[in-house]
Design a protein around this motif. Structure first.
Motif, PDB file in Angstrom:
ATOM      1  N   ALA A  68      76.105  -1.968   4.432  1.00 49.61           N
ATOM      2  CA  ALA A  68      76.464  -2.865   5.539  1.00 49.61           C
ATOM      3  C   ALA A  68      76.897  -4.221   5.000  1.00 49.61           C
ATOM      4  N   TYR A  69      76.222  -4.700   3.956  1.00 53.81           N
ATOM      5  CA  TYR A  69      76.600  -5.978   3.330  1.00 53.81           C
ATOM      6  C   TYR A  69      78.003  -5.878   2.739  1.00 53.81           C
ATOM      7  N   LEU A  70      78.255  -4.803   2.024  1.00 52.32           N
ATOM      8  CA  LEU A  70      79.544  -4.641   1.357  1.00 52.32           C
ATOM      9  C   LEU A  70      80.680  -4.510   2.365  1.00 52.32           C
ATOM     10  N   GLU A  71      80.415  -3.829   3.475  1.00 54.25           N
ATOM     11  CA  GLU A  71      81.421  -3.729   4.518  1.00 54.25           C
ATOM     12  C   GLU A  71      81.681  -5.095   5.151  1.00 54.25           C
ATOM     13  N   LYS A  72      80.608  -5.862   5.387  1.00 59.12           N
ATOM     14  CA  LYS A  72      80.771  -7.200   5.943  1.00 59.12           C
ATOM     15  C   LYS A  72      81.551  -8.094   4.982  1.00 59.12           C
ATOM     16  N   GLU A  73      81.211  -8.025   3.693  1.00 63.99           N
ATOM     17  CA  GLU A  73      81.911  -8.814   2.684  1.00 63.99           C
ATOM     18  C   GLU A  73      83.398  -8.475   2.684  1.00 63.99           C
ATOM     19  N   MET A  74      83.707  -7.186   2.659  1.00 64.08           N
ATOM     20  CA  MET A  74      85.103  -6.756   2.634  1.00 64.08           C
ATOM     21  C   MET A  74      85.829  -7.172   3.904  1.00 64.08           C
ATOM     22  N   GLN A  75      85.200  -6.955   5.042  1.00 61.72           N
ATOM     23  CA  GLN A  75      85.839  -7.298   6.304  1.00 61.72           C
ATOM     24  C   GLN A  75      86.102  -8.793   6.404  1.00 61.72           C
ATOM     25  N   THR A  76      85.161  -9.598   5.908  1.00 61.26           N
ATOM     26  CA  THR A  76      85.315 -11.053   5.951  1.00 61.26           C
ATOM     27  C   THR A  76      86.513 -11.518   5.135  1.00 61.26           C
TER      28      THR A  76
ATOM     29  N   VAL B  80      89.060  -9.606   3.945  1.00 62.43           N
ATOM     30  CA  VAL B  80      90.292  -8.992   4.442  1.00 62.43           C
ATOM     31  C   VAL B  80      90.791  -9.719   5.688  1.00 62.43           C
ATOM     32  N   THR B  81      89.895 -10.045   6.600  1.00 59.88           N
ATOM     33  CA  THR B  81      90.289 -10.749   7.821  1.00 59.88           C
ATOM     34  C   THR B  81      90.877 -12.115   7.491  1.00 59.88           C
TER      35      THR B  81
ATOM     36  N   CYS C 115      92.389 -12.999   4.803  1.00 63.78           N
ATOM     37  CA  CYS C 115      93.711 -12.789   4.197  1.00 63.78           C
ATOM     38  C   CYS C 115      94.739 -12.376   5.240  1.00 63.78           C
ATOM     39  N   HIS C 116      94.417 -11.364   6.005  1.00 61.75           N
ATOM     40  CA  HIS C 116      95.394 -10.815   6.933  1.00 61.75           C
ATOM     41  C   HIS C 116      95.729 -11.772   8.068  1.00 61.75           C
ATOM     42  N   SER C 117      94.805 -12.677   8.389  1.00 64.67           N
ATOM     43  CA  SER C 117      95.111 -13.677   9.418  1.00 64.67           C
ATOM     44  C   SER C 117      96.213 -14.631   8.962  1.00 64.67           C
ATOM     45  N   LYS C 118      96.434 -14.699   7.658  1.00 66.17           N
ATOM     46  CA  LYS C 118      97.486 -15.547   7.079  1.00 66.17           C
ATOM     47  C   LYS C 118      98.608 -14.718   6.457  1.00 66.17           C
ATOM     48  N   ASN C 119      98.612 -13.412   6.741  1.00 69.38           N
ATOM     49  CA  ASN C 119      99.621 -12.483   6.180  1.00 69.38           C
ATOM     50  C   ASN C 119      99.590 -12.457   4.656  1.00 69.38           C
ATOM     51  N   ILE C 120      98.400 -12.497   4.114  1.00 66.08           N
ATOM     52  CA  ILE C 120      98.175 -12.459   2.666  1.00 66.08           C
ATOM     53  C   ILE C 120      97.616 -11.093   2.284  1.00 66.08           C
ATOM     54  N   LEU C 121      98.122 -10.514   1.184  1.00 70.10           N
ATOM     55  CA  LEU C 121      97.603  -9.239   0.708  1.00 70.10           C
ATOM     56  C   LEU C 121      96.209  -9.409   0.115  1.00 70.10           C
ATOM     57  N   CYS C 122      95.357  -8.404   0.331  1.00 70.89           N
ATOM     58  CA  CYS C 122      93.989  -8.440  -0.186  1.00 70.89           C
ATOM     59  C   CYS C 122      93.714  -7.206  -1.029  1.00 70.89           C
TER      60      CYS C 122
ATOM     61  N   MET D  87      82.507   3.124  -2.101  1.00 68.47           N
ATOM     62  CA  MET D  87      83.292   1.904  -1.884  1.00 68.47           C
ATOM     63  C   MET D  87      84.676   2.240  -1.341  1.00 68.47           C
ATOM     64  N   ALA D  88      85.264   3.321  -1.807  1.00 61.90           N
ATOM     65  CA  ALA D  88      86.569   3.735  -1.291  1.00 61.90           C
ATOM     66  C   ALA D  88      86.462   4.154   0.165  1.00 61.90           C
ATOM     67  N   GLU D  89      85.357   4.777   0.536  1.00 64.45           N
ATOM     68  CA  GLU D  89      85.147   5.157   1.938  1.00 64.45           C
ATOM     69  C   GLU D  89      85.029   3.919   2.825  1.00 64.45           C
ATOM     70  N   ILE D  90      84.319   2.898   2.341  1.00 65.69           N
ATOM     71  CA  ILE D  90      84.223   1.644   3.094  1.00 65.69           C
ATOM     72  C   ILE D  90      85.612   1.029   3.242  1.00 65.69           C
ATOM     73  N   ALA D  91      86.378   1.033   2.160  1.00 69.72           N
ATOM     74  CA  ALA D  91      87.737   0.476   2.199  1.00 69.72           C
ATOM     75  C   ALA D  91      88.635   1.270   3.140  1.00 69.72           C
ATOM     76  N   ARG D  92      88.438   2.565   3.199  1.00 70.59           N
ATOM     77  CA  ARG D  92      89.225   3.399   4.102  1.00 70.59           C
ATOM     78  C   ARG D  92      89.030   2.949   5.553  1.00 70.59           C
ATOM     79  N   ASP D  93      87.824   2.481   5.871  1.00 74.47           N
ATOM     80  CA  ASP D  93      87.531   2.006   7.225  1.00 74.47           C
ATOM     81  C   ASP D  93      88.025   0.574   7.453  1.00 74.47           C
ATOM     82  N   VAL D  94      87.809  -0.296   6.461  1.00 73.77           N
ATOM     83  CA  VAL D  94      88.152  -1.715   6.613  1.00 73.77           C
ATOM     84  C   VAL D  94      89.651  -1.949   6.416  1.00 73.77           C
ATOM     85  N   GLN D  95      90.249  -1.199   5.522  1.00 74.00           N
ATOM     86  CA  GLN D  95      91.681  -1.244   5.224  1.00 74.00           C
ATOM     87  C   GLN D  95      92.169  -2.566   4.623  1.00 74.00           C
ATOM     88  N   PRO D  96      91.652  -2.915   3.434  1.00 73.20           N
ATOM     89  CA  PRO D  96      92.356  -3.909   2.624  1.00 73.20           C
ATOM     90  C   PRO D  96      93.688  -3.309   2.195  1.00 73.20           C
TER      91      PRO D  96
END
Length: 240
Positions: free
Chosen positions: A109-117, A119-120, A122-129, A146-155
């Motif tokens: 849950a921490y890692l998903e929150k970290e990634m989502q934070t 990624v959000t 970056c993407h709010s400014k149209n920046i690649l993450c 970690m790849a499964e988490i990324a599959r959901d968060v989508q960096p």
């Protein structure tokens, strides 16, 4: 099977200098080389962002800032501040390192929150993450998780390594990452990719960006191969 021109090969490369003792002259050289070879990005420490962004202004070459580099052992708030500061100073791309301690603790849950934070932000400014796993410290199961988490968060990318760990990219990890994450997230291979054969093998395994400080050597070798064989493109078969 895909075919690529020399320029298309160059556009896979993040031209890298992440040394702690890199000087302004070194950064100037890095950016000049990126312009000459038409690499996709310069990969630099976050503190060099504004300097390189100014040098590359008006080009299509991105400035990529490394966040919480190379260990990833900072808080989400610290990584977010670094990310926002880099973007404000001209970064087009962000490569951040995950908190491996929390992965070892199975704190997904921490890692998903970290990634989502990140990624959000970056993407709010149209920046690649890009999310750096540092696979040499991880089990295959941890890489897959970690790849499964990324599959959901989508960096935009998941990435094999910083280049400062015990080892760098390997083909088995690239294949596992790509097979797990699917088509909506890309894979960046980085760490120890120093010649054209390794470069082509990483592309064949599913990588769509290559981080290396040997980009000039790689492109020059590919150019020589194409010249000797009278080729305008080289075919790269997908092996996964």
């Amino acid at each position: 099977m895909s075919e690529y021109t020399l320029d298309q090969f160059a556009r896979f490369i993040d031209h890298t200098n992440l040394h702690a003792d890199a000087t302004p002259s070194d950064m100037g050289k890095l950016c000049a080389e990126a312009r000459q070879y038409h690499f996709k990005m310069v990969a630099i420490n976050q503190v060099q962002t504004k300097f390189c962004a100014n040098l590359l202004q008006g080009t299509d070459i991105h400035t990529g800032a490394a966040i919480s580099f190379p260990f990833g052992q900072t808080t989400i708030a610290a990584k977010l501040f670094e990310t926002k500061d880099a973007i404000e100073n001209g970064a087009d791309e962000i490569d951040y390192v995950i908190n491996i301690t929390e992965l070892r603790n199975k704190n997904y849950a921490y890692l998903e929150k970290e990634m989502q934070t990140i990624v959000t932000a970056c993407h709010s400014k149209n920046i690649l993450c890009k999310v750096i796993f540092e696979n040499s410290y991880l089990t295959k199961a941890e890489i897959q998780k970690m790849a499964e988490i990324a599959r959901d968060v989508q960096p935009d990318f998941i990435k094999t390594a910083t280049g400062f760990g015990p080892s760098g990219a390997n083909l088995a990890d690239v294949r596992l990452m790509k097979q797990t994450v699917g088509e909506h997230v890309k894979v960046k291979a980085a760490g120890g990719i120093r010649n054209s054969d390794d470069f082509l093998a990483m592309l064949a395994a599913g990588a769509e960006r290559i981080g290396t400080s040997s980009g000039i050597k790689i492109i020059d070798a590919l150019k020589q191969r194409m010249t000797l064989d009278h080729l305008t493109t080289i075919q790269v078969p997908r092996d996964n």
